[in-house]
Scaffold this active site. Structure first.
Site, PDB file in Angstrom:
ATOM      1  N   HIS A  69      38.030  46.557  34.932  1.00 65.42           N
ATOM      2  CA  HIS A  69      37.014  46.713  35.971  1.00 65.42           C
ATOM      3  C   HIS A  69      35.884  45.701  35.863  1.00 65.42           C
ATOM      4  CE1 HIS A  69      38.217  49.951  38.482  1.00 65.42           C
ATOM      5  NE2 HIS A  69      38.359  50.813  37.501  1.00 65.42           N
ATOM      6  N   CYS A  94      48.684  39.295  47.193  1.00 71.00           N
ATOM      7  CA  CYS A  94      47.381  39.959  47.212  1.00 71.00           C
ATOM      8  C   CYS A  94      46.839  40.189  45.804  1.00 71.00           C
ATOM      9  CB  CYS A  94      47.453  41.283  47.964  1.00 71.00           C
ATOM     10  SG  CYS A  94      48.571  42.487  47.234  1.00 71.00           S
TER      11      CYS A  94
END
Length: 553
Positions: free
Chosen positions: A183, A481
Site C-alpha cells: 500500500h 492495467c
C-alpha cells in the site's frame, strides 16, 4: 555511497536527508505490579482514543489513503485484539507489553495469510505504535516537519504516514524495508512521489546527507559527485519538460494510437485523472466499496457511487473490475474460512461463482450506473483461469445488457490459453502485478522476495507476448492495467507485444505519452522481439537501452 532498492515511479529527486524518528522501543517484559483491572482500563482507554483519532483522519482523507485509514480504524476497534490485550494483562503483563505482544500475534497471523492481509500487518504495527505512545504519554513517531524541502529516510513507512506527506516539502522517500507493490508504494504512485523501498543500507544514511533518489533505476546516491549531480539535474529538467508538455491522445511516432487510461478506486480519483490527460479508465477497482465491511453494500448504494465515479468520463471508456476479494482479502459476508495458502485460494471470479447473488447485484448496479453516467462501460472478471471462467462471466454479463464483457489475465494458465479466453470474452486486460507474482512464485508485498517481483522478467514478458498474439488472432483488444504500464520503457515493449491500451496511476501518464511518441509500431515490435531474447530482467532492460541507442530514441 550508492544504495539499490526498488523504485516507485520514474522521477528523480535531489535533496537533503531527514530521518524518520525510530519506532518506539520494544517494551520490557516485566511483571505487572499494579492493579490488573486498572491496567486493563488504561489499555482500553488508549485503544479507544487511538481508534477515534484514526477514524477522524480517515474522514478527511481520500483515495487509497482513506481506504487504509478506514482499515486501521477497524483494526483498532476489533474486539478480538482488545480481548487479547485484556487477557495478557490478566496474565501479568503491563499494558505496554500486552499491546505489543497482542498486535505482534495478530500481525503474524496476517503475514502468514500473504497478499492483501500481509499488507495489513504493516498497518497493525502502526496502530500498535500509536496505542503504546498514548500509554507512555509521548508523541507517536511521525513524519518530521521542516521549513525546507527534504528527502525522508525511514526504516519503513506506514501507509498513513505516506498519505500525510506534504508534497511541497517531501521530495521523495527512501526506506530500508517494504515492497513497491504494498500500500505504501501504491499511495506514493498515486501522489507521483518518487520513492525507493527495500534499499539495503538505508539505515546508514546520515541526517542531512545530500541524496539523489532515482525511482526509475531504484538507485540512491549518498553524497553525489558534481558529475552525478549535473546528470541528475539534467534528468530532472527533462522530466519537468515532459510533465509540462501539452496533453494529447496517446500515439506512436507513426500516429498509431495507444489508448492511455487511468487506474482509479474512488470518485475523488476521477477528476484528477481527467486533468492529467487520461482517455478513460482502464481499471476501476470496485472492491473499495466492499472492503472492511460486515455486510455488502446495497445495489442502490453501489449505483450512486459508481455513477459518481464514472460521470467525469462520460463518452469515454471505463473498465470496471468486479469484486476482487476472498482468500487474501477475506470479507466476513463472503468467505471467512481459513486457507492454508490463500494467495492460491478462493478469490475473484472463483468465489463470485459460488456467491452469484453478489455478482449479479454488482453487475446490475454497474449497468445502471453506466447508463446514468453516460460512460462507455466495460466490465471484467478477476482471477480468470481458463475459458470456462470467461464463458461463465460473459454469459452472466450479457443477461444484464452489458455490451463489453472481458477477463483479466493474471494467472499464467489464462495467458497460455489466452486465445480460448478471448473467444469467450470481448477483451482481456493483463494485471501484471498478480501475473508476475504467480509466474515467479513471489508474494508481491513481501520485501524478502522483492527482487523476483519484476515484470521485465522474460517469463512474464513471454506470457504477455502469448496474450498479445491471441489478441491479434481473434481481433480483440488486449490491455495492461498493472503497474508495469507506468514504466515508460516497458510501455514501449508492451505495445510491441500487441497491447492496445495502457492503464496506470495518473501521474505516470505524461512520461508514457512522451516515450511512445519516439517509436513507430515496427520499432516497438523490434524492441519487444529483442527483449524477449533476454535471460533475466536486468538483461531485458539492457537490451532495450541498446536498441534505443541504436535507433536514436
Amino acid at each position: 555511497m550508492e544504495l539499490h532498492g526498488f523504485g516507485v515511479g520514474t522521477r528523480i529527486a535531489i535533496g537533503n536527508a531527514v530521518r524518520m524518528p525510530d519506532p518506539l522501543p520494544i517494551p520490557d517484559d516485566v511483571p505487572l505490579k499494579g492493579d490488573v483491572a486498572a491496567e486493563q482500563e488504561r489499555a482500553k482507554a488508549a485503544i479507544k482514543l487511538t481508534q477515534a483519532q484514526i477514524a477522524a483522519r480517515a474522514e478527511e482523507a481520500e483515495g487509497a489513503l482513506k481506504e487504509v485509514l478506514d482499515a486501521q480504524s477497524m483494526m483498532a476497534a476489533d474486539p478480538s485484539i482488545e480481548q487479547l490485550v485484556s487477557d495478557a494483562i490478566a496474565g501479568g503483563k503491563t499494558a505496554d507489553r500486552a499491546v505489543y505482544e497482542s498486535f505482534q500475534q495478530f500481525a503474524e497471523t496476517l503475514k502468514a495469510m500473504g497478499g492483501y492481509m500481509a499488507e495489513r500487518a504493516t498497518d497493525l504495527g502502526d496502530v500498535s505504535q500509536r496505542i503504546r505512545a498514548q500509554l507512555a504519554g509521548v508523541p507517536a513517531p511521525e513524519v518530521p516537519q521542516r521549513d525546507e524541502p527534504f528527502i525522508l529516510v525511514a526504516v519503513d513507512l506506514a501507509p498513513a504516514d505516506t498519505g500525510k506527506l506534504d508534497l511541497d516539502k517531501v521530495q521523495a522517500f527512501v526506506t530500508r524495508d517494504g515492497s513497491p507493490k504494498a500500500h505504501t508504494g501504491i499511495i506514493a504512485a498515486e501522489k507521483g512521489l518518487p520513492a525507493v523501498v527495500a534499499a539495503a543500507g538505508a539505515d546508514d544514511i546520515p541526517e542531512g546527507a545530500l541524496l539523489v533518489v532515482d525511482a526509475g533505476t531504484g538507485q540512491v546516491i549518498v553524497g553525489p559527485t558534481k558529475f552525478q549531480l549535473d546528470e541528475a539535474r539534467a534528468k530532472q529538467r527533462e522530466q519537468d519538460e515532459i510533465a509540462a508538455a501539452p496533453i494529447a491522445p496517446g500515439a506512436l511516432a507513426d500516429g498509431d494510437p495507444v489508448q492511455l487510461l487511468a487506474n482509479v478506486g474512488k470518485p475523488a480519483d476521477s477528476q484528477p485523472a481527467v486533468d492529467l490527460g487520461a482517455e478513460g479508465v482502464g481499471l476501476f477497482r470496485t472492491e473499495f466499496l466492499f472492503l472492511d465491511r460486515t455486510t455488502p453494500p446495497t445495489k442502490d448504494e453501489q449505483v450512486e457511487v459508481y455513477t459518481s465515479l464514472m460521470r467525469p468520463f462520460a463518452g469515454k471508456k471505463v473498465v470496471a473490475r468486479v469484486l476482487d476479494a476472498g482468500a487474501d482479502k477475506p470479507l466476513s459476508f463472503l468467505n471467512d474460512a481459513a486457507e492454508a495458502n490463500p494467495a492460491l485460494g478462493m478469490r475473484g471470479i472463483r468465489i463470485l461463482r459460488e456467491r452469484e447473488n453478489l455478482l449479479r447485484d454488482q453487475l446490475a448496479a454497474l449497468a445502471e450506473a453506466g447508463e446514468q453516467s453516460g460512460a462507455d462501460l466495460w466490465v471484467m472478471a478477476p482471477m480468470v483461469a481458463d475459458a470456462a471462467d470467461s464463458e461463465y462471466f460473459t454469459a452472466v454479463g450479457r443477461e444484464y445488457g452489458l455490451r463489453v464483457v472481458g477477463s483479466m489475465i493474471e494467472v499464467p494458465s489464462a495467458a497460455l490459453l489466452a486465445e480460448q479466453v478471448l473467444r469467450t470474452s470481448d477483451f482481456v486486460s493483463i494485471g501484471t502485478n498478480d501475473l508476475t507474482q504467480y509466474t515467479l512464485a513471489a508474494d508481491r508485498v513481501l520485501g524478502t522476495v522483492a527482487n523476483f517481483q519484476d515484470p521485465w522478467h522474460p517469463a512474464v514478458l513471454r506470457l504477455i507476448a502469448e496474450t498479445g498474439r491471441a489478441g491479434e488472432a481473434t481481433g480483440k483488444p488486449v490491455g495492461v492495467c498493472g503497474e508495469a504500464a507506468a514504466d515508460p520503457r516497458l510501455a514501449v515493449v508492451l505495445v510491441g507485444l500487441g497491447v492496445k491500451s495502457l492503464s496506470m496511476a495518473p501521474p505516470a501518464l505524461a512520461g508514457v505519452r512522451y516515450i511512445l511518441q519516439k517509436y513507430t509500431r515496427e520499432q516497438a515490435r523490434q524492441t519487444a522481439a529483442r527483449v524477449l531474447e533476454a535471460a533475466s530482467a536486468d538483461e531485458a532492460r539492457d537490451l532495450f537501452d541498446a536498441y534505443a541507442a541504436e535507433i536514436g530514441a
